[in-house]
Design an enzyme around this catalytic site. Structure first.
Site, PDB file in Angstrom:
ATOM      1  N   PRO A  53      79.279 -52.570 -59.527  1.00 38.55           N
ATOM      2  CA  PRO A  53      78.888 -52.744 -58.040  1.00 38.55           C
ATOM      3  C   PRO A  53      77.640 -52.003 -58.114  1.00 38.55           C
ATOM      4  O   PRO A  53      77.519 -50.784 -57.972  1.00 38.55           O
ATOM      5  CB  PRO A  53      79.921 -52.277 -57.330  1.00 38.55           C
ATOM      6  N   CYS A  54      76.653 -52.522 -57.175  1.00 31.53           N
ATOM      7  CA  CYS A  54      75.055 -52.006 -57.031  1.00 31.53           C
ATOM      8  C   CYS A  54      74.720 -51.572 -55.746  1.00 31.53           C
ATOM      9  O   CYS A  54      73.553 -51.328 -55.443  1.00 31.53           O
ATOM     10  CB  CYS A  54      74.398 -52.709 -57.842  1.00 31.53           C
ATOM     11  N   GLN A  55      75.562 -51.814 -54.671  1.00 33.10           N
ATOM     12  CA  GLN A  55      75.206 -51.705 -53.218  1.00 33.10           C
ATOM     13  C   GLN A  55      74.480 -50.308 -52.759  1.00 33.10           C
ATOM     14  O   GLN A  55      73.695 -50.288 -52.203  1.00 33.10           O
ATOM     15  CB  GLN A  55      76.411 -51.969 -52.292  1.00 33.10           C
TER      16      GLN A  55
ATOM     17  N   ASN B 144      72.192 -54.101 -63.361  1.00 31.07           N
ATOM     18  CA  ASN B 144      72.396 -53.622 -61.999  1.00 31.07           C
ATOM     19  C   ASN B 144      70.887 -53.959 -61.422  1.00 31.07           C
ATOM     20  O   ASN B 144      70.134 -54.720 -61.781  1.00 31.07           O
ATOM     21  CB  ASN B 144      72.561 -52.090 -62.232  1.00 31.07           C
TER      22      ASN B 144
END
Length: 355
Positions: free
Chosen positions: A86-88, A126
């Site tokens: 996850p790249c937030q 990503n």
């Protein structure tokens, strides 16, 4: 005739299976997908043939446990480890990072398994922000480790519309190859880019539907409802690429924060163009107020299935979720499957040329 070896992969942070499905389509056997979100399990297992969904937080997952559970071998040239965390936290989008702060260390956790297993190939996908923050994200150290262990490492930011995805989306991609001295990169497609018209519309099996349309069938042509004022705004927005500038000076329709402002946030409440790839499909693609997610022609936001198609999921991909928001989050966070296929084909081509 010599039988070619079968490449196999383990997909960390697999979510609903975008990367796994694309790799599977390329011809790589998916052994397992790993994710801490149990709500992904049904969707993943419904689409990824024979794969084991492992419900685990990577921070608590041991190298020995995974090796034993999947009967993995160290130094296996035919093994691909995939880590699309996850790249937030590393996104350039200005949002509250507190909820996603734990995710900033996921690359470092994935590194443990790479060190332990020393697979033939490693794939990381990503946001471009990971590359801009190489040291803080752990990327610099990860690349040094790979090179020290004999991997040829490709890493760059790629535009997925060059690989058959009907969407503009820039993604950081790393492919590390220990099998040959060749730098392996995703294989782009020649010819014109795939556009919204190529995949959506009645001619592609999407009947016209109103805002708020319910669809509880597996097709999921389901659309979020709109308030009266948003319907009026959309009715004034020109077809095929129109924006909020159509009513920017309208006292009743222009949002107060945007009234009279013509040089910022132009995509909000906007329509997609028919003859261009879609904008980046985010986790909020069902909402007009979160980007250019209006249908090119109909007075509504795009449906869940339309968003999935623009992410390059096949039209029969099964989503097992319990709400519009959860489905959209799974779709928006996914690695576009056709981009994953381009990565998988590059790995296969490299591997079999070496056999």
């Amino acid at each position: 005739m010599t039988k070619l070896p079968k490449l196999k992969a383990v997909d960390f942070f697999c979510s609903g299976g975008g990367m796994s499905f694309g790799m599977q389509e390329a011809g790589i056997k998916i052994l397992a997908g790993i994710d801490f979100d149990i709500s992904c399990k049904e969707t993943y297992e419904s689409n990824i043939t024979g794969a084991d969904f492992i419900h685990a937080d990577v921070f608590d997952l041991s190298e020995d446990y995974l090796t034993q559970r999947l009967s993995l071998k160290k130094n296996d040239d035919e093994l691909v480890l995939i880590g699309c965390s996850p790249c937030q936290f590393w996104s350039i989008i200005q949002t509250d990072k507190s909820k996603s702060s734990k995710s900033k260390n996921l690359l470092k956790e994935f590194r443990r398994f790479v060190e332990h297993l020393n697979p033939g190939y490693v794939v990381v996908e990503n946001v471009p922000g990971v590359l801009r923050k190489k040291r803080a994200s752990g990327l610099s150290g990860f690349v040094r480790l790979l090179k020290a262990n004999g991997y040829k490492v490709h890493f760059d930011v790629h535009e997925v519309s060059e690989y058959g995805v009907p969407q503009h989306r820039r993604r950081f991609t790393l492919i590390a190859n220990r099998v040959t001295p060749i730098e392996v990169a995703p294989i782009p497609l020649s010819g014109n880019k795939v556009t919204v018209r190529d995949v959506l519309g009645e001619h592609n099996g999407f009947p016209k539907v109103p805002q708020g349309h319910k669809d509880d069938t597996p097709f999921l042509h389901r659309v979020a409802g709109l308030e009266k004022i948003n319907l009026e705004r959309l009715a004034m927005t020109p077809k095929d690429g129109g924006t909020r500038l159509a009513y920017v000076d309208n006292e009743e329709l222009a949002p107060k924060c945007h009234k009279g402002k013509k040089d910022s946030f132009k995509d909000i409440y906007g329509r997609m163009w028919w003859d261009r790839p879609a904008p980046t499909i985010t986790t909020k693609f069902f909402s007009l107020s979160n980007g250019r997610f209006g249908h090119p022609e109909e007075d509504r936001a795009i449906s869940l299935r339309e968003g999935a198609i623009l992410q390059s999921f096949p039209i029969d991909y099964v989503f097992k979720t319990n709400s519009i928001a959860n489905t959209a989050r799974m779709i928006g966070n996914a690695v576009p499957p056709k981009y994953a296929t381009a990565i998988g084909k590059a790995i296969i081509e490299n591997h079999y040329n070496a056999v």
